[in-house]
Write a protein that holds these residues in place. Structure first.
Motif, short mmCIF file in Angstrom:
data_model
loop_
_atom_site.label_atom_id
_atom_site.label_comp_id
_atom_site.label_asym_id
_atom_site.label_seq_id
_atom_site.Cartn_x
_atom_site.Cartn_y
_atom_site.Cartn_z
N LEU A 38 -43.85 -11.91 -25.87
CA LEU A 38 -44.60 -10.68 -25.63
C LEU A 38 -44.42 -9.73 -26.81
O LEU A 38 -45.40 -9.17 -27.33
N VAL A 39 -43.20 -9.57 -27.27
CA VAL A 39 -42.93 -8.69 -28.41
C VAL A 39 -43.65 -9.21 -29.66
O VAL A 39 -44.27 -8.44 -30.40
N THR A 40 -43.60 -10.51 -29.85
CA THR A 40 -44.28 -11.11 -31.01
C THR A 40 -45.78 -10.83 -30.97
O THR A 40 -46.39 -10.48 -31.98
N ALA A 41 -46.38 -10.98 -29.79
CA ALA A 41 -47.82 -10.74 -29.66
C ALA A 41 -48.16 -9.29 -29.95
O ALA A 41 -49.14 -8.99 -30.64
N ILE A 42 -47.35 -8.37 -29.46
CA ILE A 42 -47.60 -6.94 -29.68
C ILE A 42 -47.44 -6.60 -31.15
O ILE A 42 -48.30 -5.97 -31.75
N VAL A 43 -46.33 -7.03 -31.73
CA VAL A 43 -46.07 -6.70 -33.13
C VAL A 43 -47.11 -7.33 -34.05
O VAL A 43 -47.56 -6.70 -35.01
N SER A 44 -47.55 -8.55 -33.75
CA SER A 44 -48.56 -9.17 -34.61
C SER A 44 -49.87 -8.40 -34.55
O SER A 44 -50.55 -8.26 -35.56
N GLY A 45 -50.21 -7.87 -33.38
CA GLY A 45 -51.41 -7.04 -33.28
C GLY A 45 -51.27 -5.76 -34.08
O GLY A 45 -52.22 -5.31 -34.74
N VAL A 46 -50.09 -5.17 -34.05
CA VAL A 46 -49.84 -3.95 -34.81
C VAL A 46 -49.89 -4.25 -36.30
O VAL A 46 -50.48 -3.50 -37.09
N GLU A 90 -50.34 6.97 -35.89
CA GLU A 90 -51.42 6.13 -35.37
C GLU A 90 -50.91 4.72 -35.08
O GLU A 90 -51.25 4.13 -34.06
N ILE A 91 -50.08 4.19 -35.95
CA ILE A 91 -49.50 2.86 -35.74
C ILE A 91 -48.65 2.86 -34.48
O ILE A 91 -48.70 1.92 -33.68
N ARG A 92 -47.91 3.94 -34.26
CA ARG A 92 -47.09 4.04 -33.06
C ARG A 92 -47.96 4.02 -31.81
O ARG A 92 -47.65 3.35 -30.82
N LYS A 93 -49.07 4.75 -31.85
CA LYS A 93 -49.99 4.77 -30.71
C LYS A 93 -50.54 3.37 -30.42
O LYS A 93 -50.62 2.95 -29.27
N VAL A 94 -50.91 2.66 -31.48
CA VAL A 94 -51.45 1.31 -31.31
C VAL A 94 -50.39 0.40 -30.69
O VAL A 94 -50.68 -0.36 -29.75
N ALA A 95 -49.17 0.45 -31.21
CA ALA A 95 -48.09 -0.39 -30.69
C ALA A 95 -47.81 -0.07 -29.22
O ALA A 95 -47.66 -0.97 -28.39
N TYR A 96 -47.76 1.22 -28.90
CA TYR A 96 -47.48 1.64 -27.52
C TYR A 96 -48.59 1.17 -26.58
O TYR A 96 -48.31 0.57 -25.52
N ARG A 97 -49.84 1.41 -26.96
CA ARG A 97 -50.97 1.00 -26.09
C ARG A 97 -50.98 -0.50 -25.87
O ARG A 97 -51.18 -0.98 -24.76
N LYS A 98 -50.76 -1.25 -26.93
CA LYS A 98 -50.78 -2.71 -26.81
C LYS A 98 -49.64 -3.19 -25.92
O LYS A 98 -49.83 -4.07 -25.08
N ALA A 99 -48.46 -2.60 -26.08
CA ALA A 99 -47.32 -2.97 -25.25
C ALA A 99 -47.60 -2.67 -23.77
O ALA A 99 -47.29 -3.49 -22.90
N ARG A 100 -48.17 -1.53 -23.50
CA ARG A 100 -48.48 -1.18 -22.10
C ARG A 100 -49.55 -2.11 -21.52
O ARG A 100 -49.43 -2.54 -20.38
N ARG A 101 -50.56 -2.44 -22.32
CA ARG A 101 -51.61 -3.36 -21.85
C ARG A 101 -51.03 -4.74 -21.53
O ARG A 101 -51.56 -5.45 -20.70
N MET A 102 -49.97 -5.10 -22.23
CA MET A 102 -49.37 -6.42 -22.02
C MET A 102 -48.28 -6.39 -20.96
O MET A 102 -47.54 -7.36 -20.79
N GLY A 103 -48.16 -5.27 -20.25
CA GLY A 103 -47.28 -5.21 -19.09
C GLY A 103 -45.90 -4.63 -19.29
O GLY A 103 -45.09 -4.65 -18.37
N MET A 104 -45.61 -4.08 -20.45
CA MET A 104 -44.29 -3.47 -20.65
C MET A 104 -44.23 -2.14 -19.92
O MET A 104 -45.24 -1.44 -19.79
N SER A 105 -43.02 -1.78 -19.49
CA SER A 105 -42.83 -0.47 -18.87
C SER A 105 -43.00 0.61 -19.94
O SER A 105 -43.00 0.31 -21.14
N GLU A 106 -43.12 1.86 -19.50
CA GLU A 106 -43.24 2.97 -20.47
C GLU A 106 -42.04 3.01 -21.40
O GLU A 106 -42.18 3.19 -22.61
N ALA A 107 -40.84 2.85 -20.83
CA ALA A 107 -39.62 2.91 -21.64
C ALA A 107 -39.58 1.77 -22.67
O ALA A 107 -39.23 1.98 -23.83
#
Length: 92
Positions: free
Chosen positions: A5-13, A57-74
């Motif tokens: 999951l982390v790999t997928a999010i980071v690769s998108g970022v 902006e990069i932080r926003k993208v990483a956060y949104r992608k992580a949330r879409r992939m099911g990560m908690s807010e924290a």
């Protein structure tokens, strides 16, 4: 946290970052080629650092992608902060 999951999010970022900073890198590459043609004594420094606005902006993208992939807010906050922190570091 699931490593895939982390790999997928980071690769998108990373893809977003690469598309976003392509102009800056192109400019840096152009300066490097120009200096190589003149046979410089020193190579130019690496690519320019990312601006605070780009990092935000990069932080926003990483956060949104992580949330879409099911990560908690924290978890999404922690991942987004880690990505931006790593990008903001100066190379050693």
């Amino acid at each position: 946290m699931d490593e895939m999951l982390v790999t997928a999010i980071v690769s998108g970022v990373v893809t977003t970052v690469l598309m976003d900073v392509g102009k800056d890198v192109g400019s840096w590459t152009g300066r490097l080629i120009g200096r190589l043609r003149r046979r410089p004594r020193e190579l130019p420094e690496g690519p320019p650092p990312l601006s605070p606005a780009r990092l935000a902006e990069i932080r926003k993208v990483a956060y949104r992608k992580a949330r879409r992939m099911g990560m908690s807010e924290a978890q999404a906050d922690a991942l987004a902060d880690a990505v931006v922190s790593e990008l903001a570091r100066k190379p050693s």
